[in-house]
Design an enzyme around this catalytic site. Structure first.
Site, PDB file in Angstrom:
ATOM      1  N   SER A   1       0.844  -1.188   0.000  1.00 29.25           N
ATOM      2  CA  SER A   1       0.000   0.000   0.000  1.00 29.25           C
ATOM      3  C   SER A   1       0.883   1.243   0.000  1.00 29.25           C
ATOM      4  CB  SER A   1      -0.918   0.013   1.238  1.00 29.25           C
ATOM      5  OG  SER A   1      -0.137   0.089   2.425  1.00 29.25           O
ATOM      6  N   GLY A   2       0.242   2.399  -0.101  1.00 27.44           N
ATOM      7  CA  GLY A   2       0.918   3.664   0.130  1.00 27.44           C
ATOM      8  C   GLY A   2       2.088   3.949  -0.783  1.00 27.44           C
ATOM      9  N   ILE A   3       3.149   4.485  -0.197  1.00 29.05           N
ATOM     10  CA  ILE A   3       4.328   4.917  -0.947  1.00 29.05           C
ATOM     11  C   ILE A   3       4.948   3.753  -1.702  1.00 29.05           C
ATOM     12  CG2 ILE A   3       6.661   5.840  -0.749  1.00 29.05           C
ATOM     13  CD1 ILE A   3       5.683   7.418   1.718  1.00 29.05           C
ATOM     14  N   GLY A   4       5.080   2.606  -1.052  1.00 22.25           N
ATOM     15  CA  GLY A   4       5.724   1.463  -1.693  1.00 22.25           C
ATOM     16  C   GLY A   4       4.968   0.986  -2.914  1.00 22.25           C
TER      17      GLY A   4
ATOM     18  N   SER B   1      11.882   9.873   6.881  1.00 24.41           N
ATOM     19  CA  SER B   1      10.779  10.713   7.314  1.00 24.41           C
ATOM     20  C   SER B   1      11.371  12.040   7.744  1.00 24.41           C
ATOM     21  CB  SER B   1      10.071  10.062   8.512  1.00 24.41           C
ATOM     22  OG  SER B   1       9.193  10.956   9.164  1.00 24.41           O
TER      23      SER B   1
ATOM     24  N   TYR C   1       9.788   5.864  17.267  1.00 24.34           N
ATOM     25  CA  TYR C   1       9.797   5.998  15.810  1.00 24.34           C
ATOM     26  C   TYR C   1      10.917   6.929  15.350  1.00 24.34           C
ATOM     27  CZ  TYR C   1       8.117   7.051  11.094  1.00 24.34           C
ATOM     28  OH  TYR C   1       8.020   7.225   9.733  1.00 24.34           O
TER      29      TYR C   1
END
Length: 275
Positions: free
Chosen positions: A12-15, A135, A148
């Protein structure tokens, strides 16, 4: 000669967006994810884009040597590694468990370490690219993100240290620093909001303020496709930068930290998030 890209965390998402965009750009793309039962969204996106992907199971917290060996056996080379797999975690050290800190480091840092270690010989052979999605939290520490941010700081420190050595062997290293990306923040970190606020004890008011501010930032977030475009540029540019932010907001946010020698500017900013 078809270049081969290995990308982690593509369910999902960025990947997912990065895998599809890399395939559209002509890369033979090996798209990996922990659980292949979650590959449906990726397969649908690839079909819609008219591209083929080599989709494989890879849990970055486990030994990836068999997967890397199989990719090299099947494709003969790896030109690009995109370390994208990761997981968010919210909590503060007084109330969080040491085990949660260890788990967050395993996914976000040690997973990057062990895969990078295995793929580096192939990247040296091809003069390839080592790209890691970190990030803005790899530059700026943020309240309730101690575990994180610690993991992302560690990744950035590792890659910044490795970059000149890798460059001397023809491998270009880049870290990609997104801010908020359009995902469902609370669901993404597995957070039951009211339970978490109640459990925060003396930090309850600050936690509610932090979550409110963060959810507002996610409502105006970048799309995964926008971040994937930045990743693809790092894959294809002749001389990509080491540190690449994915938006003007991310540039300003990380720039504040990089110019903040005594730390007061960052503390003033992030302190306002919980006040």
């Amino acid at each position: 000669m078809t270049r081969v890209a290995l990308i982690t965390g593509t369910s999902s998402g960025i990947g997912l967006a990065a895998a599809v965009q890399a395939a559209k750009a002509g890369y033979r793309t090996v798209a990996t994810m922990r659980d292949l039962s979650r590959a449906g969204k990726l397969r649908a996106a690839a079909a819609e884009a008219g591209v083929e992907l080599d989709i494989r199971a890879l849990d970055v917290t486990e030994d990836p040597s068999a997967v890397v060996a199989a990719v090299l056996a099947d494709h003969g080379r790896i030109d690009v590694l995109v370390n994208n797999a990761g997981a968010g975690h919210v909590g503060t050290v007084e109330q969080d468990s040491v085990e949660n800190f260890r788990k967050t480091m395993e996914v976000n840092f040690f997973g990057v370490v062990q895969l990078t270690k295995l793929v580096m010989p192939a990247l040296r052979a091809t003069g390839g690219r080592l790209i890691t999605v970190t990030s803005v939290g790899g530059i700026v520490g943020q309240p309730f993100n101690e575990a994180y941010c610690a993991a992302k700081f560690a990744v950035e420190g590792m890659m910044e240290s490795l970059a000149p050595l890798a460059e001397s062997h023809g491998v270009k290293v880049s870290v990609i620093e997104p801010g908020a990306v359009a995902t469902e923040f609370v669901n993404n970190v597995g957070l039951d909001l009211e339970t978490a606020i109640a459990a925060a004890g003396p930090y309850g008011d600050q936690f509610r303020n932090y979550v409110s501010r963060t959810m507002q930032s996610f409502s105006a977030a970048q799309t995964p496709d926008e971040v994937a475009e930045v990743i693809l540029k790092a894959m294809t540019d002749e001389s990509p930068a080491f540190r690449i932010q994915t938006s003007q907001w991310a540039e300003g946010f990380t720039g504040l930290k990089l110019a903040d020698q005594d730390g007061s500017a960052v503390q003033k900013l992030t302190g306002g998030w919980v006040a």
